[in-house]
Design an enzyme around this catalytic site. Structure first.
Site, PDB file in Angstrom:
ATOM      1  N   ASP A  22       0.832  -1.209   0.000  1.00 64.06           N
ATOM      2  CA  ASP A  22       0.000   0.000   0.000  1.00 64.06           C
ATOM      3  C   ASP A  22       0.866   1.259   0.000  1.00 64.06           C
ATOM      4  O   ASP A  22       1.941   1.278   0.596  1.00 64.06           O
ATOM      5  CB  ASP A  22      -0.911  -0.030   1.248  1.00 64.06           C
ATOM      6  N   ASN A  36       1.420   3.350  -2.983  1.00 60.47           N
ATOM      7  CA  ASN A  36       2.010   3.786  -4.263  1.00 60.47           C
ATOM      8  C   ASN A  36       1.540   5.195  -4.634  1.00 60.47           C
ATOM      9  O   ASN A  36       2.323   6.029  -5.079  1.00 60.47           O
ATOM     10  CB  ASN A  36       1.592   2.836  -5.400  1.00 60.47           C
ATOM     11  N   ARG A  81       0.019   9.048 -10.300  1.00 61.27           N
ATOM     12  CA  ARG A  81      -0.086   7.803  -9.528  1.00 61.27           C
ATOM     13  C   ARG A  81       0.624   6.640 -10.234  1.00 61.27           C
ATOM     14  O   ARG A  81       1.189   5.766  -9.597  1.00 61.27           O
ATOM     15  CB  ARG A  81      -1.556   7.451  -9.303  1.00 61.27           C
ATOM     16  N   HIS A  90       3.016   3.360  -9.005  1.00 60.77           N
ATOM     17  CA  HIS A  90       2.821   1.929  -9.290  1.00 60.77           C
ATOM     18  C   HIS A  90       4.072   1.341  -9.948  1.00 60.77           C
ATOM     19  O   HIS A  90       4.457   0.209  -9.667  1.00 60.77           O
ATOM     20  CB  HIS A  90       1.598   1.723 -10.181  1.00 60.77           C
ATOM     21  N   TRP A 149     -11.318  -2.465  -9.106  1.00 62.21           N
ATOM     22  CA  TRP A 149     -11.982  -2.115 -10.376  1.00 62.21           C
ATOM     23  C   TRP A 149     -12.655  -0.760 -10.292  1.00 62.21           C
ATOM     24  O   TRP A 149     -12.972  -0.149 -11.310  1.00 62.21           O
ATOM     25  CB  TRP A 149     -13.031  -3.176 -10.741  1.00 62.21           C
ATOM     26  N   LEU A 166      10.987 -20.796  -3.566  1.00 62.92           N
ATOM     27  CA  LEU A 166       9.911 -19.940  -3.068  1.00 62.92           C
ATOM     28  C   LEU A 166       8.640 -20.124  -3.892  1.00 62.92           C
ATOM     29  O   LEU A 166       8.700 -20.228  -5.123  1.00 62.92           O
ATOM     30  CB  LEU A 166      10.372 -18.478  -3.187  1.00 62.92           C
TER      31      LEU A 166
HETATM   32  C1  FPP Z   1      -1.632   0.224  -3.391  1.00 63.78           C
HETATM   33  O1  FPP Z   1      -1.236   1.541  -3.565  1.00 63.78           O
HETATM   34  C2  FPP Z   1      -1.142  -0.654  -4.419  1.00 63.78           C
HETATM   35  C3  FPP Z   1      -1.927  -1.284  -5.352  1.00 63.78           C
HETATM   36  C4  FPP Z   1      -3.374  -1.122  -5.449  1.00 63.78           C
HETATM   37  C5  FPP Z   1      -1.395  -2.192  -6.346  1.00 63.78           C
HETATM   38  C6  FPP Z   1      -0.109  -2.881  -6.096  1.00 63.78           C
HETATM   39  C7  FPP Z   1       0.551  -3.014  -7.390  1.00 63.78           C
HETATM   40  C8  FPP Z   1       1.880  -2.964  -7.610  1.00 63.78           C
HETATM   41  C9  FPP Z   1       2.856  -2.857  -6.533  1.00 63.78           C
HETATM   42  C10 FPP Z   1       2.446  -2.968  -8.993  1.00 63.78           C
HETATM   43  C11 FPP Z   1       2.441  -4.205  -9.792  1.00 63.78           C
HETATM   44  C12 FPP Z   1       2.328  -5.514  -9.105  1.00 63.78           C
HETATM   45  C13 FPP Z   1       3.002  -6.645  -9.468  1.00 63.78           C
HETATM   46  C14 FPP Z   1       2.748  -7.921  -8.774  1.00 63.78           C
HETATM   47  C15 FPP Z   1       4.030  -6.639 -10.530  1.00 63.78           C
HETATM   48  P1  FPP Z   1      -2.365   2.659  -3.678  1.00 63.78           P
HETATM   49  O2  FPP Z   1      -2.474   3.023  -5.101  1.00 63.78           O
HETATM   50  O3  FPP Z   1      -3.626   2.212  -3.036  1.00 63.78           O
HETATM   51  O4  FPP Z   1      -1.682   3.801  -2.847  1.00 63.78           O
HETATM   52  P2  FPP Z   1      -2.433   4.952  -2.032  1.00 63.78           P
HETATM   53  O5  FPP Z   1      -3.230   4.279  -0.948  1.00 63.78           O
HETATM   54  O6  FPP Z   1      -1.285   5.748  -1.507  1.00 63.78           O
HETATM   55  O7  FPP Z   1      -3.279   5.719  -2.999  1.00 63.78           O
END
Ligand code: FPP
Length: 244
Positions: free
Chosen positions: A22, A24, A35, A39, A71, A133
């Site tokens: 969490d 990103n 954003r 990611h 989604w 793993l």
């Molecule tokens: C949460 O950050 C993260 C996600 C919803 C997606 C996680 C995805 C990745 C790390 C990238 C690709 C994954 C793989 C397995 C290659 P958020 O966007 O909810 O952050 P925020 O809460 O700060 O807005």
């Protein structure tokens, strides 16, 4: 005289570490970036987490890559996340395989783009025999729906007459979850300072040690994984019993 550096004993290692990645978006926002940049950096942190888990000798690493609620995000962001997953699987699969990593997916395949479903199938088939793993990627995953599906499966078996209602117990239920052959997580990490499970492994995390880290996912590194395992060791694990 040389003072020996303290050796941290991480044994016994947790068999299964699960992570809610969490932060990103906040990482990007703090830098005035879109954003998507968060990611992208998050995908690099995924690589570090997988490498760290392999190096430490953890058996299972489950990553919450896309929840069934994700989604609801703008279509462009959903496309971006799917694109990153596509890229990750295309670029990393051969190396994961070389490193004996077995790749598994949990979540609903319906609604996922067709080529992603194909990549998932390929990744699972290619790495099926690997014994290093096990990397479990939770994609279009929601724990409540997983539990509902298990209940449906049990109900169907009872209706068909192949199962007696009184034979439904925790073991019977567990066998109908998507994680039936995966041990429950010992440690569940969430980054970004939020302290929620967000519909992730609700059944499986019944006894997991919850470790909430005040860092954003793109900043996550091997030392954070090792630190979370140290925290797991510091805590007393009693499974509802009393200390001896
Ligand atoms: C949460 O950050 C993260 C996600 C919803 C997606 C996680 C995805 C990745 C790390 C990238 C690709 C994954 C793989 C397995 C290659 P958020 O966007 O909810 O952050 P925020 O809460 O700060 O807005």
């Amino acid at each position: 005289m040389q003072i020996p550096s303290p050796v941290i004993d991480r044994q016994p290692l947790p068999t299964h570490v699960a992570i809610i990645m969490d932060g990103n978006g906040r990482w990007a926002q703090a830098r005035g970036l879109p954003r998507s940049a968060g990611h992208h950096r998050g995908a690099e942190a995924v690589r570090r987490a997988v490498e760290g888990a392999r190096e430490l000798g953890v058996g299972y690493l489950t990553l919450y890559a896309f929840s069934s609620e994700n989604w609801k995000r703008p279509a462009a962001e959903v496309d971006d996340l799917m694109g990153l997953l596509r890229l990750y699987l295309r670029r990393e699969l051969a190396e994961l395989d070389r490193n004996e990593v077995r790749v598994r997916f949990i979540g609903e395949r319906r609604r996922l783009p067709e080529d992603i479903v194909q990549l998932i199938d390929e990744a699972e088939a290619l790495t099926e025999r690997n014994r290093g793993l096990t990397l479990v990627i939770a994609l279009n995953y929601g724990s409540q729906l997983e539990i509902v599906r298990a209940a449906q499966a049990l109900a169907c078996e009872v209706a068909r007459g192949s199962l007696l209602p009184e034979d439904i117990d925790e073991t019977a239920f567990r066998k109908r979850l998507q994680t039936a052959d995966i041990p429950d997580p010992d440690v569940l990490i969430r980054t970004s300072g939020e302290q929620r499970l967000s519909n992730f492994l609700l059944w499986q995390a019944a006894y997991a040690e919850l470790v909430f880290l005040d860092i954003l996912w793109p900043d996550f590194g091997k030392a954070d994984l090792a630190g979370a395992i140290d925290e797991f060791h510091r805590r007393e694990r009693r499974y509802g019993a009393v200390s001896s």
